[in-house]
Design a protein around this motif. Structure first.
Motif, PDB file in Angstrom:
ATOM      1  N   ASN A  53       0.829  -1.208   0.000  1.00 12.58           N
ATOM      2  CA  ASN A  53       0.000   0.000   0.000  1.00 12.58           C
ATOM      3  C   ASN A  53       0.860   1.253   0.000  1.00 12.58           C
ATOM      4  O   ASN A  53       0.543   2.234  -0.681  1.00 12.58           O
ATOM      5  N   ALA A  54       1.949   1.234   0.760  1.00 13.98           N
ATOM      6  CA  ALA A  54       2.860   2.380   0.777  1.00 13.98           C
ATOM      7  C   ALA A  54       3.472   2.583  -0.611  1.00 13.98           C
ATOM      8  O   ALA A  54       3.564   3.716  -1.092  1.00 13.98           O
ATOM      9  N   GLN A  55       3.885   1.482  -1.271  1.00 14.18           N
ATOM     10  CA  GLN A  55       4.436   1.587  -2.628  1.00 14.18           C
ATOM     11  C   GLN A  55       3.405   2.176  -3.581  1.00 14.18           C
ATOM     12  O   GLN A  55       3.717   2.994  -4.442  1.00 14.18           O
ATOM     13  N   ARG A  56       2.140   1.765  -3.431  1.00 14.15           N
ATOM     14  CA  ARG A  56       1.065   2.277  -4.291  1.00 14.15           C
ATOM     15  C   ARG A  56       0.837   3.767  -4.044  1.00 14.15           C
ATOM     16  O   ARG A  56       0.662   4.544  -4.988  1.00 14.15           O
ATOM     17  N   LEU A  57       0.832   4.184  -2.775  1.00 13.47           N
ATOM     18  CA  LEU A  57       0.675   5.605  -2.459  1.00 13.47           C
ATOM     19  C   LEU A  57       1.803   6.428  -3.079  1.00 13.47           C
ATOM     20  O   LEU A  57       1.572   7.497  -3.657  1.00 13.47           O
ATOM     21  N   VAL A  58       3.030   5.924  -2.976  1.00 12.11           N
ATOM     22  CA  VAL A  58       4.186   6.616  -3.547  1.00 12.11           C
ATOM     23  C   VAL A  58       4.053   6.703  -5.064  1.00 12.11           C
ATOM     24  O   VAL A  58       4.297   7.749  -5.662  1.00 12.11           O
ATOM     25  N   ALA A  59       3.640   5.604  -5.710  1.00  9.98           N
ATOM     26  CA  ALA A  59       3.487   5.601  -7.171  1.00  9.98           C
ATOM     27  C   ALA A  59       2.437   6.626  -7.606  1.00  9.98           C
ATOM     28  O   ALA A  59       2.643   7.362  -8.581  1.00  9.98           O
ATOM     29  N   CYS A  60       1.324   6.687  -6.885  1.00 10.76           N
ATOM     30  CA  CYS A  60       0.273   7.666  -7.227  1.00 10.76           C
ATOM     31  C   CYS A  60       0.778   9.089  -7.017  1.00 10.76           C
ATOM     32  O   CYS A  60       0.568   9.962  -7.863  1.00 10.76           O
ATOM     33  N   TRP A  61       1.412   9.339  -5.880  1.00  5.28           N
ATOM     34  CA  TRP A  61       1.965  10.668  -5.581  1.00  5.28           C
ATOM     35  C   TRP A  61       2.911  11.095  -6.691  1.00  5.28           C
ATOM     36  O   TRP A  61       2.813  12.198  -7.220  1.00  5.28           O
ATOM     37  N   ASN A  62       3.850  10.225  -7.034  1.00  4.65           N
ATOM     38  CA  ASN A  62       4.864  10.570  -8.026  1.00  4.65           C
ATOM     39  C   ASN A  62       4.266  10.753  -9.417  1.00  4.65           C
ATOM     40  O   ASN A  62       4.707  11.607 -10.180  1.00  4.65           O
ATOM     41  N   ALA A  63       3.244   9.962  -9.742  1.00  5.45           N
ATOM     42  CA  ALA A  63       2.599  10.098 -11.056  1.00  5.45           C
ATOM     43  C   ALA A  63       1.898  11.446 -11.185  1.00  5.45           C
ATOM     44  O   ALA A  63       1.780  11.984 -12.286  1.00  5.45           O
ATOM     45  N   LEU A  64       1.449  11.996 -10.073  1.00  4.52           N
ATOM     46  CA  LEU A  64       0.710  13.258 -10.092  1.00  4.52           C
ATOM     47  C   LEU A  64       1.589  14.464  -9.795  1.00  4.52           C
ATOM     48  O   LEU A  64       1.089  15.589  -9.707  1.00  4.52           O
TER      49      LEU A  64
END
Length: 138
Positions: A53-64
Motif C-alpha cells: 500500500n505504501a508503494q502504491r501511495l508513492v506511485a500515485c503521488w509521483n505520477a501526479l
C-alpha cells in the motif's frame, strides 16, 4: 486542499515499528525529509500489504507530481488527465513546428555558405534546437 506538504517525489524508505510497537512503513521525500509514516495494515494474514500500500501511495503521488492541488481537489480522473496530456502533446507539436520554422533560415543560410565554399558560423542555439527536433521531447 491546503497547507504545506512534502514537495516533489517520494520513496518508501524503511519498514519498522513506531513507539507503540505497531508496524509502520515510512515514506520519505527525495530530499530525505519524512513525508508520512503509514500504518495501513490488514492483520497477520497480509504481512506485505502495508508495504504494498505504501508503494502504491508513492506511485500515485509521483505520477501526479506537478499537478496543482486545485486539480486534484477538483476530482481529476483518468479522462481528465488524458485530455490534459493530449493538450500538452498538441502544444509540443505546435512548438516543434515553430522551432522548425525558426531554424530553417539559419539552415538555408548555412547550406548556401557551404555551397559557395565559405566557412559558416554556426549558431549554437540552432544546433540545440536541431538536436531537440531530431531527438524528440526530453
Amino acid at each position: 486542499m491546503s497547507g504545506v506538504r512534502t514537495p516533489g517525489l517520494l520513496f518508501v524508505a524503511e519498514t519498522g515499528q513506531d513507539d507503540g510497537c505497531s508496524p509502520e512503513t515510512v515514506i520519505r521525500g527525495m530530499g530525505g525529509s519524512a513525508g508520512v509514516a503509514v500504518a495501513i495494515d490488514f492483520g497477520a494474514n497480509n504481512p506485505g500489504m502495508r508495504e504494498a500500500n505504501a508503494q502504491r501511495l508513492v506511485a500515485c503521488w509521483n505520477a501526479l507530481d506537478g499537478l496543482s492541488d486545485d486539480h486534484l481537489a477538483g476530482g481529476w480522473n483518468v479522462r481528465g488527465m488524458s485530455s490534459y496530456a493530449k493538450g500538452l502533446e498538441e502544444k509540443l507539436a505546435a512548438a516543434r513546428v515553430l522551432l522548425s520554422e525558426a531554424v530553417k533560415p539559419h539552415d538555408d543560410h548555412l547550406a548556401a555558405l557551404k555551397a559557395a565554399g565559405e566557412q559558416p558560423v554556426i549558431n549554437p542555439l540552432s544546433v540545440r534546437i536541431n538536436n531537440f527536433l531530431n531527438g524528440g521531447a526530453t
